[in-house]
Design a protein around this motif. Sequence first.
Motif, PDB file in Angstrom:
ATOM      1  N   ARG A   1       0.829  -1.211   0.000  1.00  0.00           N
ATOM      2  CA  ARG A   1       0.000   0.000   0.000  1.00  0.00           C
ATOM      3  C   ARG A   1       0.863   1.262   0.000  1.00  0.00           C
ATOM      4  O   ARG A   1       0.578   2.226  -0.707  1.00  0.00           O
ATOM      5  CB  ARG A   1      -0.934   0.001   1.211  1.00  0.00           C
ATOM      6  CG  ARG A   1      -2.179  -0.844   1.019  1.00  0.00           C
ATOM      7  CD  ARG A   1      -3.197  -0.536   2.114  1.00  0.00           C
ATOM      8  NE  ARG A   1      -2.840  -1.173   3.373  1.00  0.00           N
ATOM      9  CZ  ARG A   1      -3.252  -2.370   3.756  1.00  0.00           C
ATOM     10  NH1 ARG A   1      -4.033  -3.073   2.975  1.00  0.00           N
ATOM     11  NH2 ARG A   1      -2.891  -2.866   4.913  1.00  0.00           N
ATOM     12  N   ILE A   2       1.913   1.255   0.794  1.00  0.00           N
ATOM     13  CA  ILE A   2       2.812   2.412   0.856  1.00  0.00           C
ATOM     14  C   ILE A   2       3.483   2.626  -0.502  1.00  0.00           C
ATOM     15  O   ILE A   2       3.543   3.745  -1.020  1.00  0.00           O
ATOM     16  CB  ILE A   2       3.861   2.223   1.971  1.00  0.00           C
ATOM     17  CG1 ILE A   2       3.185   2.271   3.344  1.00  0.00           C
ATOM     18  CG2 ILE A   2       4.967   3.266   1.859  1.00  0.00           C
ATOM     19  CD1 ILE A   2       4.052   1.753   4.476  1.00  0.00           C
ATOM     20  N   ALA A   3       3.985   1.559  -1.098  1.00  0.00           N
ATOM     21  CA  ALA A   3       4.648   1.654  -2.402  1.00  0.00           C
ATOM     22  C   ALA A   3       3.683   2.146  -3.482  1.00  0.00           C
ATOM     23  O   ALA A   3       4.049   2.994  -4.308  1.00  0.00           O
ATOM     24  CB  ALA A   3       5.249   0.311  -2.793  1.00  0.00           C
ATOM     25  N   LYS A   4       2.462   1.648  -3.482  1.00  0.00           N
ATOM     26  CA  LYS A   4       1.463   2.068  -4.473  1.00  0.00           C
ATOM     27  C   LYS A   4       1.123   3.546  -4.297  1.00  0.00           C
ATOM     28  O   LYS A   4       1.011   4.292  -5.279  1.00  0.00           O
ATOM     29  CB  LYS A   4       0.203   1.199  -4.329  1.00  0.00           C
ATOM     30  CG  LYS A   4      -0.940   1.591  -5.245  1.00  0.00           C
ATOM     31  CD  LYS A   4      -0.658   1.283  -6.687  1.00  0.00           C
ATOM     32  CE  LYS A   4      -1.911   1.410  -7.524  1.00  0.00           C
ATOM     33  NZ  LYS A   4      -1.953   2.619  -8.333  1.00  0.00           N
ATOM     34  N   ALA A   5       0.987   3.996  -3.057  1.00  0.00           N
ATOM     35  CA  ALA A   5       0.710   5.417  -2.811  1.00  0.00           C
ATOM     36  C   ALA A   5       1.867   6.283  -3.302  1.00  0.00           C
ATOM     37  O   ALA A   5       1.649   7.346  -3.899  1.00  0.00           O
ATOM     38  CB  ALA A   5       0.455   5.646  -1.321  1.00  0.00           C
ATOM     39  N   MET A   6       3.103   5.840  -3.073  1.00  0.00           N
ATOM     40  CA  MET A   6       4.268   6.589  -3.548  1.00  0.00           C
ATOM     41  C   MET A   6       4.283   6.666  -5.071  1.00  0.00           C
ATOM     42  O   MET A   6       4.549   7.729  -5.649  1.00  0.00           O
ATOM     43  CB  MET A   6       5.552   5.949  -3.033  1.00  0.00           C
ATOM     44  CG  MET A   6       5.770   6.133  -1.553  1.00  0.00           C
ATOM     45  SD  MET A   6       7.171   5.193  -0.918  1.00  0.00           S
ATOM     46  CE  MET A   6       8.535   5.920  -1.831  1.00  0.00           C
TER      47      MET A   6
ATOM     48  N   VAL B   1       3.657  15.268  -2.412  1.00  0.00           N
ATOM     49  CA  VAL B   1       4.509  14.142  -2.019  1.00  0.00           C
ATOM     50  C   VAL B   1       5.327  13.659  -3.213  1.00  0.00           C
ATOM     51  O   VAL B   1       6.510  13.351  -3.080  1.00  0.00           O
ATOM     52  CB  VAL B   1       3.668  12.988  -1.413  1.00  0.00           C
ATOM     53  CG1 VAL B   1       4.508  11.749  -1.190  1.00  0.00           C
ATOM     54  CG2 VAL B   1       3.002  13.438  -0.127  1.00  0.00           C
ATOM     55  N   GLY B   2       4.704  13.610  -4.397  1.00  0.00           N
ATOM     56  CA  GLY B   2       5.417  13.206  -5.606  1.00  0.00           C
ATOM     57  C   GLY B   2       6.572  14.142  -5.931  1.00  0.00           C
ATOM     58  O   GLY B   2       7.667  13.701  -6.302  1.00  0.00           O
ATOM     59  N   LYS B   3       6.360  15.432  -5.764  1.00  0.00           N
ATOM     60  CA  LYS B   3       7.428  16.410  -5.995  1.00  0.00           C
ATOM     61  C   LYS B   3       8.554  16.219  -4.986  1.00  0.00           C
ATOM     62  O   LYS B   3       9.727  16.343  -5.323  1.00  0.00           O
ATOM     63  CB  LYS B   3       6.874  17.826  -5.925  1.00  0.00           C
ATOM     64  CG  LYS B   3       5.990  18.161  -7.118  1.00  0.00           C
ATOM     65  CD  LYS B   3       5.365  19.520  -6.979  1.00  0.00           C
ATOM     66  CE  LYS B   3       4.424  19.765  -8.152  1.00  0.00           C
ATOM     67  NZ  LYS B   3       3.674  20.993  -8.033  1.00  0.00           N
ATOM     68  N   TYR B   4       8.184  15.921  -3.743  1.00  0.00           N
ATOM     69  CA  TYR B   4       9.200  15.658  -2.710  1.00  0.00           C
ATOM     70  C   TYR B   4      10.021  14.419  -3.086  1.00  0.00           C
ATOM     71  O   TYR B   4      11.251  14.435  -3.002  1.00  0.00           O
ATOM     72  CB  TYR B   4       8.537  15.462  -1.346  1.00  0.00           C
ATOM     73  CG  TYR B   4       9.497  14.978  -0.299  1.00  0.00           C
ATOM     74  CD1 TYR B   4      10.458  15.836   0.239  1.00  0.00           C
ATOM     75  CD2 TYR B   4       9.469  13.664   0.145  1.00  0.00           C
ATOM     76  CE1 TYR B   4      11.361  15.393   1.188  1.00  0.00           C
ATOM     77  CE2 TYR B   4      10.368  13.222   1.098  1.00  0.00           C
ATOM     78  CZ  TYR B   4      11.308  14.085   1.618  1.00  0.00           C
ATOM     79  OH  TYR B   4      12.201  13.634   2.550  1.00  0.00           O
ATOM     80  N   LEU B   5       9.363  13.346  -3.510  1.00  0.00           N
ATOM     81  CA  LEU B   5      10.075  12.130  -3.909  1.00  0.00           C
ATOM     82  C   LEU B   5      11.027  12.410  -5.067  1.00  0.00           C
ATOM     83  O   LEU B   5      12.159  11.923  -5.091  1.00  0.00           O
ATOM     84  CB  LEU B   5       9.083  11.023  -4.286  1.00  0.00           C
ATOM     85  CG  LEU B   5       8.256  10.455  -3.134  1.00  0.00           C
ATOM     86  CD1 LEU B   5       7.143   9.567  -3.671  1.00  0.00           C
ATOM     87  CD2 LEU B   5       9.136   9.693  -2.162  1.00  0.00           C
ATOM     88  N   LYS B   6      10.593  13.202  -6.028  1.00  0.00           N
ATOM     89  CA  LYS B   6      11.452  13.561  -7.161  1.00  0.00           C
ATOM     90  C   LYS B   6      12.650  14.391  -6.694  1.00  0.00           C
ATOM     91  O   LYS B   6      13.771  14.195  -7.174  1.00  0.00           O
ATOM     92  CB  LYS B   6      10.649  14.320  -8.215  1.00  0.00           C
ATOM     93  CG  LYS B   6       9.642  13.429  -8.929  1.00  0.00           C
ATOM     94  CD  LYS B   6       8.744  14.215  -9.842  1.00  0.00           C
ATOM     95  CE  LYS B   6       7.700  13.290 -10.435  1.00  0.00           C
ATOM     96  NZ  LYS B   6       6.725  13.992 -11.256  1.00  0.00           N
ATOM     97  N   THR B   7      12.417  15.283  -5.750  1.00  0.00           N
ATOM     98  CA  THR B   7      13.498  16.113  -5.225  1.00  0.00           C
ATOM     99  C   THR B   7      14.541  15.264  -4.510  1.00  0.00           C
ATOM    100  O   THR B   7      15.740  15.436  -4.725  1.00  0.00           O
ATOM    101  CB  THR B   7      12.941  17.184  -4.268  1.00  0.00           C
ATOM    102  OG1 THR B   7      12.045  18.023  -5.003  1.00  0.00           O
ATOM    103  CG2 THR B   7      14.054  18.029  -3.679  1.00  0.00           C
ATOM    104  N   ILE B   8      14.093  14.337  -3.655  1.00  0.00           N
ATOM    105  CA  ILE B   8      15.081  13.532  -2.935  1.00  0.00           C
ATOM    106  C   ILE B   8      15.817  12.596  -3.885  1.00  0.00           C
ATOM    107  O   ILE B   8      16.995  12.302  -3.675  1.00  0.00           O
ATOM    108  CB  ILE B   8      14.497  12.770  -1.724  1.00  0.00           C
ATOM    109  CG1 ILE B   8      13.436  11.752  -2.142  1.00  0.00           C
ATOM    110  CG2 ILE B   8      13.969  13.734  -0.683  1.00  0.00           C
ATOM    111  CD1 ILE B   8      12.975  10.844  -1.012  1.00  0.00           C
TER     112      ILE B   8
END
Length: 147
Positions: free
Chosen positions: A41-46, A56-63
């Motif tokens: 579930r966590i992976a699918k949400a990410m 959250v998607g922008k944060y993931l792209k930034t990191i």
Amino acid sequence: MNDKTIRGNNRNNSILKEYKVKDEDGPIRYSFRASRYDYLRIAKAMLDDWQNDTCVGKYLKTIFERKEKKGNQRDPKNLPYARSYAAMFQANYKFIPKERPVMGMGGYGGQHVVIDFENSRIVVTNSIHPNWDDKKIVYELIRKGID
């Protein structure tokens, strides 16, 4: 209210740092507990957040863009093929082009959560012992998909 003394030890078991922690300070570890169903579930949400360019998607792209090389700190027991850190995630896997956005986490006993944001692939493995071929089961599947 219970105060706890936290000690950071080195290999010789000598104390490097000692400080007081109060219950209201919150958890002192960066780990989390999740069921085997939660991992997916966590992976699918990410993946959804990444693809929909949410906050959250922008944060993931930034990191992912700001990932740091691991150097000589490769851990053979926990995601040995990752060459970089992206915040709390592993990135730059040995068999996958480094510009390809793939991030993952590893846990006790050989658990893996690896997400390929470019190809919409998620591989989650749950195990109690790491004596299986993670390269074939996890990373080749992320790299090539299902034949």
